[in-house]
Scaffold this motif. Structure first.
Motif, PDB file in Angstrom:
ATOM      1  N   GLY A 131       0.807  -1.213   0.000  1.00 25.05           N
ATOM      2  CA  GLY A 131       0.000   0.000   0.000  1.00 25.05           C
ATOM      3  C   GLY A 131       0.834   1.254   0.000  1.00 25.05           C
ATOM      4  O   GLY A 131       0.370   2.301   0.438  1.00 25.05           O
ATOM      5  N   ALA A 132       2.079   1.157  -0.485  1.00 27.54           N
ATOM      6  CA  ALA A 132       2.980   2.312  -0.458  1.00 27.54           C
ATOM      7  C   ALA A 132       3.779   2.390  -1.754  1.00 27.54           C
ATOM      8  O   ALA A 132       5.003   2.280  -1.784  1.00 27.54           O
ATOM      9  CB  ALA A 132       3.911   2.234   0.747  1.00 27.54           C
ATOM     10  N   ASP A 133       3.063   2.585  -2.862  1.00 26.83           N
ATOM     11  CA  ASP A 133       3.709   2.615  -4.172  1.00 26.83           C
ATOM     12  C   ASP A 133       4.757   3.708  -4.291  1.00 26.83           C
ATOM     13  O   ASP A 133       5.781   3.528  -4.963  1.00 26.83           O
ATOM     14  CB  ASP A 133       2.651   2.807  -5.261  1.00 26.83           C
ATOM     15  CG  ASP A 133       1.953   1.503  -5.619  1.00 26.83           C
ATOM     16  OD1 ASP A 133       2.242   0.493  -4.956  1.00 26.83           O
ATOM     17  OD2 ASP A 133       1.127   1.506  -6.536  1.00 26.83           O
ATOM     18  N   ALA A 134       4.516   4.851  -3.667  1.00 30.89           N
ATOM     19  CA  ALA A 134       5.459   5.960  -3.784  1.00 30.89           C
ATOM     20  C   ALA A 134       6.808   5.588  -3.157  1.00 30.89           C
ATOM     21  O   ALA A 134       7.868   5.848  -3.737  1.00 30.89           O
ATOM     22  CB  ALA A 134       4.892   7.221  -3.123  1.00 30.89           C
ATOM     23  N   VAL A 151      -3.479  13.293   4.221  1.00 31.67           N
ATOM     24  CA  VAL A 151      -4.889  12.960   4.386  1.00 31.67           C
ATOM     25  C   VAL A 151      -5.096  11.768   5.307  1.00 31.67           C
ATOM     26  O   VAL A 151      -6.209  11.526   5.779  1.00 31.67           O
ATOM     27  CB  VAL A 151      -5.568  12.682   3.029  1.00 31.67           C
ATOM     28  CG1 VAL A 151      -5.609  13.940   2.190  1.00 31.67           C
ATOM     29  CG2 VAL A 151      -4.870  11.564   2.272  1.00 31.67           C
ATOM     30  N   ASP A 152      -4.021  11.014   5.596  1.00 34.79           N
ATOM     31  CA  ASP A 152      -4.170   9.875   6.510  1.00 34.79           C
ATOM     32  C   ASP A 152      -2.806   9.520   7.094  1.00 34.79           C
ATOM     33  O   ASP A 152      -1.763   9.712   6.456  1.00 34.79           O
ATOM     34  CB  ASP A 152      -4.749   8.663   5.782  1.00 34.79           C
ATOM     35  CG  ASP A 152      -5.338   7.634   6.745  1.00 34.79           C
ATOM     36  OD1 ASP A 152      -5.457   7.941   7.946  1.00 34.79           O
ATOM     37  OD2 ASP A 152      -5.677   6.529   6.300  1.00 34.79           O
ATOM     38  N   TYR A 153      -2.843   8.996   8.312  1.00 36.10           N
ATOM     39  CA  TYR A 153      -1.621   8.612   9.030  1.00 36.10           C
ATOM     40  C   TYR A 153      -1.958   7.397   9.874  1.00 36.10           C
ATOM     41  O   TYR A 153      -2.879   7.432  10.688  1.00 36.10           O
ATOM     42  CB  TYR A 153      -1.160   9.780   9.916  1.00 36.10           C
ATOM     43  CG  TYR A 153      -0.035   9.449  10.881  1.00 36.10           C
ATOM     44  CD1 TYR A 153       1.293   9.559  10.487  1.00 36.10           C
ATOM     45  CD2 TYR A 153      -0.307   9.041  12.182  1.00 36.10           C
ATOM     46  CE1 TYR A 153       2.326   9.264  11.372  1.00 36.10           C
ATOM     47  CE2 TYR A 153       0.713   8.745  13.073  1.00 36.10           C
ATOM     48  CZ  TYR A 153       2.032   8.859  12.656  1.00 36.10           C
ATOM     49  OH  TYR A 153       3.049   8.567  13.536  1.00 36.10           O
ATOM     50  N   GLU A 201      -4.734  16.575  -6.728  1.00 38.04           N
ATOM     51  CA  GLU A 201      -5.032  15.828  -7.953  1.00 38.04           C
ATOM     52  C   GLU A 201      -4.657  14.359  -7.782  1.00 38.04           C
ATOM     53  O   GLU A 201      -5.476  13.474  -7.947  1.00 38.04           O
ATOM     54  CB  GLU A 201      -4.285  16.429  -9.144  1.00 38.04           C
ATOM     55  CG  GLU A 201      -4.711  17.856  -9.475  1.00 38.04           C
ATOM     56  CD  GLU A 201      -3.957  18.424 -10.654  1.00 38.04           C
ATOM     57  OE1 GLU A 201      -3.186  17.671 -11.298  1.00 38.04           O
ATOM     58  OE2 GLU A 201      -4.126  19.627 -10.942  1.00 38.04           O
ATOM     59  N   LYS A 202      -3.398  14.107  -7.449  1.00 39.71           N
ATOM     60  CA  LYS A 202      -2.922  12.739  -7.240  1.00 39.71           C
ATOM     61  C   LYS A 202      -2.905  12.416  -5.743  1.00 39.71           C
ATOM     62  O   LYS A 202      -2.793  13.314  -4.896  1.00 39.71           O
ATOM     63  CB  LYS A 202      -1.510  12.564  -7.807  1.00 39.71           C
ATOM     64  CG  LYS A 202      -1.371  12.868  -9.294  1.00 39.71           C
ATOM     65  CD  LYS A 202       0.015  12.548  -9.792  1.00 39.71           C
ATOM     66  CE  LYS A 202       1.098  13.387  -9.129  1.00 39.71           C
ATOM     67  NZ  LYS A 202       1.006  14.822  -9.424  1.00 39.71           N
ATOM     68  N   VAL A 203      -2.993  11.112  -5.435  1.00 44.59           N
ATOM     69  CA  VAL A 203      -2.888  10.623  -4.068  1.00 44.59           C
ATOM     70  C   VAL A 203      -1.799   9.558  -4.050  1.00 44.59           C
ATOM     71  O   VAL A 203      -1.742   8.708  -4.948  1.00 44.59           O
ATOM     72  CB  VAL A 203      -4.219  10.024  -3.569  1.00 44.59           C
ATOM     73  CG1 VAL A 203      -4.059   9.470  -2.155  1.00 44.59           C
ATOM     74  CG2 VAL A 203      -5.329  11.066  -3.595  1.00 44.59           C
ATOM     75  N   TRP A 204      -0.898   9.603  -3.056  1.00 36.93           N
ATOM     76  CA  TRP A 204       0.154   8.595  -2.976  1.00 36.93           C
ATOM     77  C   TRP A 204       0.410   8.195  -1.532  1.00 36.93           C
ATOM     78  O   TRP A 204       0.086   8.935  -0.594  1.00 36.93           O
ATOM     79  CB  TRP A 204       1.444   9.087  -3.641  1.00 36.93           C
ATOM     80  CG  TRP A 204       2.035  10.344  -3.059  1.00 36.93           C
ATOM     81  CD1 TRP A 204       2.984  10.444  -2.088  1.00 36.93           C
ATOM     82  CD2 TRP A 204       1.728  11.704  -3.452  1.00 36.93           C
ATOM     83  NE1 TRP A 204       3.285  11.753  -1.831  1.00 36.93           N
ATOM     84  CE2 TRP A 204       2.540  12.549  -2.660  1.00 36.93           C
ATOM     85  CE3 TRP A 204       0.859  12.272  -4.386  1.00 36.93           C
ATOM     86  CZ2 TRP A 204       2.498  13.928  -2.777  1.00 36.93           C
ATOM     87  CZ3 TRP A 204       0.816  13.659  -4.500  1.00 36.93           C
ATOM     88  CH2 TRP A 204       1.625  14.464  -3.704  1.00 36.93           C
ATOM     89  N   ASN A 205       0.983   6.996  -1.376  1.00 38.28           N
ATOM     90  CA  ASN A 205       1.239   6.433  -0.050  1.00 38.28           C
ATOM     91  C   ASN A 205       2.721   6.158   0.139  1.00 38.28           C
ATOM     92  O   ASN A 205       3.397   5.690  -0.788  1.00 38.28           O
ATOM     93  CB  ASN A 205       0.465   5.118   0.137  1.00 38.28           C
ATOM     94  CG  ASN A 205      -1.032   5.323   0.111  1.00 38.28           C
ATOM     95  OD1 ASN A 205      -1.536   6.241   0.734  1.00 38.28           O
ATOM     96  ND2 ASN A 205      -1.737   4.489  -0.611  1.00 38.28           N
ATOM     97  N   LEU A 208       7.275  10.497   6.043  1.00 37.38           N
ATOM     98  CA  LEU A 208       6.976  11.888   5.693  1.00 37.38           C
ATOM     99  C   LEU A 208       7.937  12.407   4.631  1.00 37.38           C
ATOM    100  O   LEU A 208       7.520  13.039   3.648  1.00 37.38           O
ATOM    101  CB  LEU A 208       7.040  12.754   6.948  1.00 37.38           C
ATOM    102  CG  LEU A 208       6.571  14.202   6.835  1.00 37.38           C
ATOM    103  CD1 LEU A 208       5.092  14.245   6.472  1.00 37.38           C
ATOM    104  CD2 LEU A 208       6.818  14.934   8.147  1.00 37.38           C
ATOM    105  N   THR A 209       9.231  12.155   4.805  1.00 37.11           N
ATOM    106  CA  THR A 209      10.210  12.642   3.824  1.00 37.11           C
ATOM    107  C   THR A 209      10.025  11.947   2.478  1.00 37.11           C
ATOM    108  O   THR A 209      10.160  12.582   1.428  1.00 37.11           O
ATOM    109  CB  THR A 209      11.649  12.450   4.332  1.00 37.11           C
ATOM    110  OG1 THR A 209      11.843  11.096   4.735  1.00 37.11           O
ATOM    111  CG2 THR A 209      11.929  13.373   5.506  1.00 37.11           C
ATOM    112  N   ASP A 210       9.698  10.645   2.493  1.00 35.03           N
ATOM    113  CA  ASP A 210       9.385   9.966   1.232  1.00 35.03           C
ATOM    114  C   ASP A 210       8.198  10.628   0.543  1.00 35.03           C
ATOM    115  O   ASP A 210       8.166  10.764  -0.685  1.00 35.03           O
ATOM    116  CB  ASP A 210       9.057   8.490   1.487  1.00 35.03           C
ATOM    117  CG  ASP A 210      10.251   7.572   1.255  1.00 35.03           C
ATOM    118  OD1 ASP A 210      11.382   8.092   1.134  1.00 35.03           O
ATOM    119  OD2 ASP A 210      10.064   6.349   1.217  1.00 35.03           O
ATOM    120  N   SER A 211       7.228  11.025   1.331  1.00 36.90           N
ATOM    121  CA  SER A 211       6.031  11.650   0.781  1.00 36.90           C
ATOM    122  C   SER A 211       6.371  12.929   0.025  1.00 36.90           C
ATOM    123  O   SER A 211       5.921  13.146  -1.103  1.00 36.90           O
ATOM    124  CB  SER A 211       5.043  11.953   1.905  1.00 36.90           C
ATOM    125  OG  SER A 211       3.932  12.654   1.418  1.00 36.90           O
TER     126      SER A 211
END
Length: 517
Positions: free
Chosen positions: A375-378, A461-463, A488-492, A508-511
């Protein structure tokens, strides 16, 4: 008449509002009505105008004109000691100004005798007088035969008398209700067959999910001839909920070839489901058939290899038909074909077996240490970049301090002090927050937006935090999963550490890095 046409009534705003933890504002109701209308739902039950001020206000100011749906008000038969013209509940139905009114009345002898405390004949009189009065006042009437299937099981003849009475009074649709949600398929089928023989107007089905059978019982009723289906789009409702329309609609249309909704609308069903979950403030069911994020997710090595070669091997429909997508999950169970499929969207290494082997081994080692990329493609993309030597950091951490104060004396009881290097320039920033993670987010955003103004659009948007090895007690590893959007985009992204602050920092830094790459 099209015998394959099924009409749908969504009762999210009425039955769904009775679900634990669900509270709709008038504006919530307007937005939900708009979504259901634009999707193409035939009827939307707006609530009981006699039950509260918010329902009355909603019916008075329901907003823009509807394109597809007809709004329906809902209420009970006349009270036993009144006539319809003197009953405030009946008057409220008239004043709701809807073309169609749903009236519910008892179809169970035991309910009539023990709950209403009236005779069998008096209950029939209440059904008849209420429907006749509403029709006299210019309304179209649907009749909900409450507890029909329980009543049918205990006294078949009386249950059928109730629906015959409603038909004679002028109801244009009789809805058979499994109000307790406890009926098995056999009684559903038998009750529908008997109703079809007894009356000549249209039949509907309304199932609750107390035995987990609301969807299957609804489909069984349709198989026996019902052509009107009721439920809620997310399955919410009193107790265990109502029949879930997000599952029923594609089943009827794609599996059973009924005419329910236009195909171009059907491809929007996942988006509508997720939007309604947001408006209702409930979590989307990831495992829900058709629309859940896991509905077309593949993890096992042999499965992923097969579905990449032939999607029919492990997918019963094309995900795009319902607006969903195929997801290939990368984990220690994954093989090279799954990894190749996943990362070839971003990296051109399709024929480089050595690199694939290297990436797969590195990812499996990371997962052994507690990371999970399903659940963490990014974070997965960033990690592959690091393994391949393609990663160019947008900023470099020099030092970070995070201080919290207990007992809490002020709202922002945490402070983060951050020293970063960006493009060779050192910057020091500080920020307060409601807890350490909030402070980390604020200080990193403050530091980066000087160099990257686009960061202003990015927000969490979520943690989520999960303890991985609880037997280690306070020394246990934790996994932090963060969901981020730029509008626009959403990433995990994901971070793992024995220190929850460090795990949060890594996620957080990956985000932010993913946004800036």
């Amino acid at each position: 008449m099209n015998d394959r046409k099924i009409t749908i009534l969504d009762t999210t705003l009425r039955d769904g509002a009775q679900s634990e933890g669900v509270n709709f504002s008038v504006e919530d109701k307007r937005q939900i009505l708009k979504e259901l209308d634009e999707f193409g739902i035939d009827f939307v039950e707006g609530g009981n105008p006699s039950s509260g001020a918010s329902d009355r206000e909603f019916f008075k100011s329901k907003g823009t004109a509807l394109k597809n749906a007809k709004l329906v008000s809902f209420g009970s038969t006349v009270r036993k000691d009144l006539t319809p013209d003197k009953d405030e509940n009946v008057k409220a139905l008239i004043n709701a100004n809807t073309e169609i009114v749903t009236v519910f009345g008892k179809a169970s002898k035991s309910h009539v005798l023990k709950i209403l405390e009236v005779t069998e004949e008096k209950n029939l009189e209440m059904i008849k007088s209420t429907i006749e009065y509403l029709i006299k006042c210019g309304k179209r009437v649907f009749f909900d035969a409450e507890h029909y299937f329980d009543g049918y099981a205990e006294d078949k003849d009386y249950a059928l008398k109730c629906i015959k009475c409603a038909e004679r009074a002028g109801a244009e649709l009789i809805v058979l209700c499994d109000t307790n949600g406890g009926s098995m398929e056999e009684i559903i089928r038998s009750g529908v067959k008997s109703a079809e023989r007894a009356i000549n107007v249209g039949l509907g089905i309304h199932c609750h999910n107390d035995c987990g059978l609301a969807v299957s019982n609804t489909l069984a009723a349709v198989d026996e001839g019902v052509r009107h289906v009721q439920g809620t789009f997310t399955g919410i409702g009193e107790r265990c909920g109502n029949a879930n329309l997000a599952v029923i609609i594609p089943n009827l249309q794609l599996k059973l070839n009924y005419d329910v909704i236009s195909p171009d609308k059907l491809s929007d069903i996942k988006r509508v489901y997720n939007t309604l979950c947001e408006l209702i403030n409930t979590d989307a069911d990831k495992s829900l058939a058709y629309v859940g994020s896991r509905a077309f997710a593949h993890k096992a090595g042999m499965h992923t290899a097969a579905v990449i070669k032939n999607s029919n091997s492990f997918e019963h429909i094309n995900p795009e038909v319902v607006g969903n997508e195929r997801r290939i999950l990368i984990s220690e169970l994954s093989g090279k074909s799954a990894l190749r499929y996943k990362i070839n969207k971003y990296f051109n290494i399709d024929k480089d077996g050595e690199k694939l082997e290297l990436i797969l081994n590195e990812l499996k080692q990371k997962e052994y240490g507690g990371y999970e990329y399903e659940g963490a493609d990014a974070s997965l993309i960033l990690e592959v970049k690091r393994i391949l030597g393609l990663y160019k950091p947008s900023f470099k951490l020099i030092s970070l301090k995070c201080i919290t104060e207990q007992p809490r004396r002020i709202r922002n009881n945490a402070t983060a002090v951050l020293n970063l290097e960006v493009d060779g320039k050192e910057t020091i920033n500080a920020a307060d927050g409601e807890g350490p993670v909030h402070a980390l987010d604020r200080v990193l955003r403050r530091a980066l937006k000087k160099f990257y103004p686009s960061i202003e659009k990015v927000h969490l948007v979520d943690y989520k935090v999960r303890v991985l090895n609880s037997e280690a007690n306070t020394a246990a590893k934790v996994r932090v999963l963060i969901t981020t959007t730029d509008g626009e985009k959403v990433w995990n992204t994901v971070g793992v550490s024995r220190d929850v602050i460090e795990a949060s920092w890594l996620a957080l830094t990956d985000s932010f890095e993913f946004c800036l790459q």
